[in-house]
Design an enzyme around this catalytic site. Sequence first.
Site, PDB file in Angstrom:
ATOM      1  N   SER A 162      35.667 -34.029 171.442  1.00 23.11           N
ATOM      2  CA  SER A 162      35.523 -32.647 171.198  1.00 23.11           C
ATOM      3  C   SER A 162      36.949 -32.301 172.568  1.00 23.11           C
ATOM      4  O   SER A 162      37.146 -30.924 172.702  1.00 23.11           O
ATOM      5  CB  SER A 162      34.696 -31.344 171.239  1.00 23.11           C
ATOM      6  OG  SER A 162      33.386 -32.195 172.141  1.00 23.11           O
ATOM      7  N   TYR A 163      35.929 -32.066 173.385  1.00 24.10           N
ATOM      8  CA  TYR A 163      36.709 -32.051 174.892  1.00 24.10           C
ATOM      9  C   TYR A 163      37.718 -32.256 174.628  1.00 24.10           C
ATOM     10  O   TYR A 163      39.416 -31.623 175.033  1.00 24.10           O
ATOM     11  CB  TYR A 163      35.947 -32.795 175.930  1.00 24.10           C
ATOM     12  CG  TYR A 163      36.618 -32.640 177.572  1.00 24.10           C
ATOM     13  CD1 TYR A 163      36.331 -31.049 177.708  1.00 24.10           C
ATOM     14  CD2 TYR A 163      37.458 -33.180 178.233  1.00 24.10           C
ATOM     15  CE1 TYR A 163      37.007 -30.899 179.236  1.00 24.10           C
ATOM     16  CE2 TYR A 163      38.370 -32.792 179.562  1.00 24.10           C
ATOM     17  CZ  TYR A 163      37.860 -32.411 179.887  1.00 24.10           C
ATOM     18  OH  TYR A 163      38.010 -31.762 181.396  1.00 24.10           O
ATOM     19  N   ALA A 164      38.583 -33.627 174.911  1.00 26.39           N
ATOM     20  CA  ALA A 164      39.957 -34.399 174.760  1.00 26.39           C
ATOM     21  C   ALA A 164      40.842 -33.533 173.900  1.00 26.39           C
ATOM     22  O   ALA A 164      41.963 -33.372 173.887  1.00 26.39           O
ATOM     23  CB  ALA A 164      39.406 -36.066 173.964  1.00 26.39           C
ATOM     24  N   LYS A 213      41.830 -30.254 175.138  1.00 22.79           N
ATOM     25  CA  LYS A 213      42.616 -30.409 175.782  1.00 22.79           C
ATOM     26  C   LYS A 213      43.837 -31.334 175.395  1.00 22.79           C
ATOM     27  O   LYS A 213      45.378 -29.979 176.128  1.00 22.79           O
ATOM     28  CB  LYS A 213      42.233 -31.672 177.191  1.00 22.79           C
ATOM     29  CG  LYS A 213      40.590 -30.752 177.970  1.00 22.79           C
ATOM     30  CD  LYS A 213      41.964 -29.576 178.507  1.00 22.79           C
ATOM     31  CE  LYS A 213      40.194 -29.722 179.878  1.00 22.79           C
ATOM     32  NZ  LYS A 213      40.481 -28.129 180.706  1.00 22.79           N
TER      33      LYS A 213
END
Length: 252
Positions: free
Chosen positions: A154-156, A159
């Site tokens: 989810s972070y990637a 971003k």
Amino acid sequence: MKMKEKVVIITGGGKGIGRGVAEAFGEEGANLVITGRHQESLDQAKQELENEFGIQVLAIQADGAVESDVKKVIEQTVQAFGHIDVLINNAMASRSGKLLIEHSKEDFALSVDTGLYATFFYMREAHPYLKESQGAIINFASGAGFSGRIGQSSYAAAKEGIRGLSRVAATEWGADGINVNIICPLVETKQMLQWKKEHPDHYEQTIKGIPLGRFGDAKKDVGRTCVFLASDDASFISGETIVLQGGSGLRA
């Protein structure tokens, strides 16, 4: 004093990477607006930054995922200083460490709301003032996106969404004199130092994968790069992703 009398908004500017960026701009004479979720830590950062650099700092409690909070930050910035020259979108929360299959919709939404949506809200609301000042936007992404790091789904995703949004803005807003760039940092934070203490072998293995042999410094490496991208020296740089990872983020 490249940034003297400039007004710089830094989300998450009270601690971590954002604090290092704030110090770099403060050293160059910029007046700062720092945001975060905890007013007490923001007020402490404000006092320290003002005392050290002799600048004005506006500390505003705000959640970038809340559209009305973002509008409040922009309104209060303009009321206090009359203009906006630089916007730096740094703050974001995530469920890093969870494997993709373990993510819930709520876990995924946390990254998208606090990262991608927050960046979108700040960019949209600041645009009229950045157009007037022919200013700069610096958005933070991550090597987790283009390298596909485990436990960073989810972070990637958020971003990489920020990177795409930034490139479109660089194209659409070039005619307005606004340059938009992205930084992907690898920085030694308090959390990383704790991780080093708990997992020294893993830390040493990670260091071996960085050609320059160290993690970045929030002020000297990331902050100074932000100052450069916001200065007249970088006025012809836009739509670029600057990878600050000591050589470990090499791409084809």
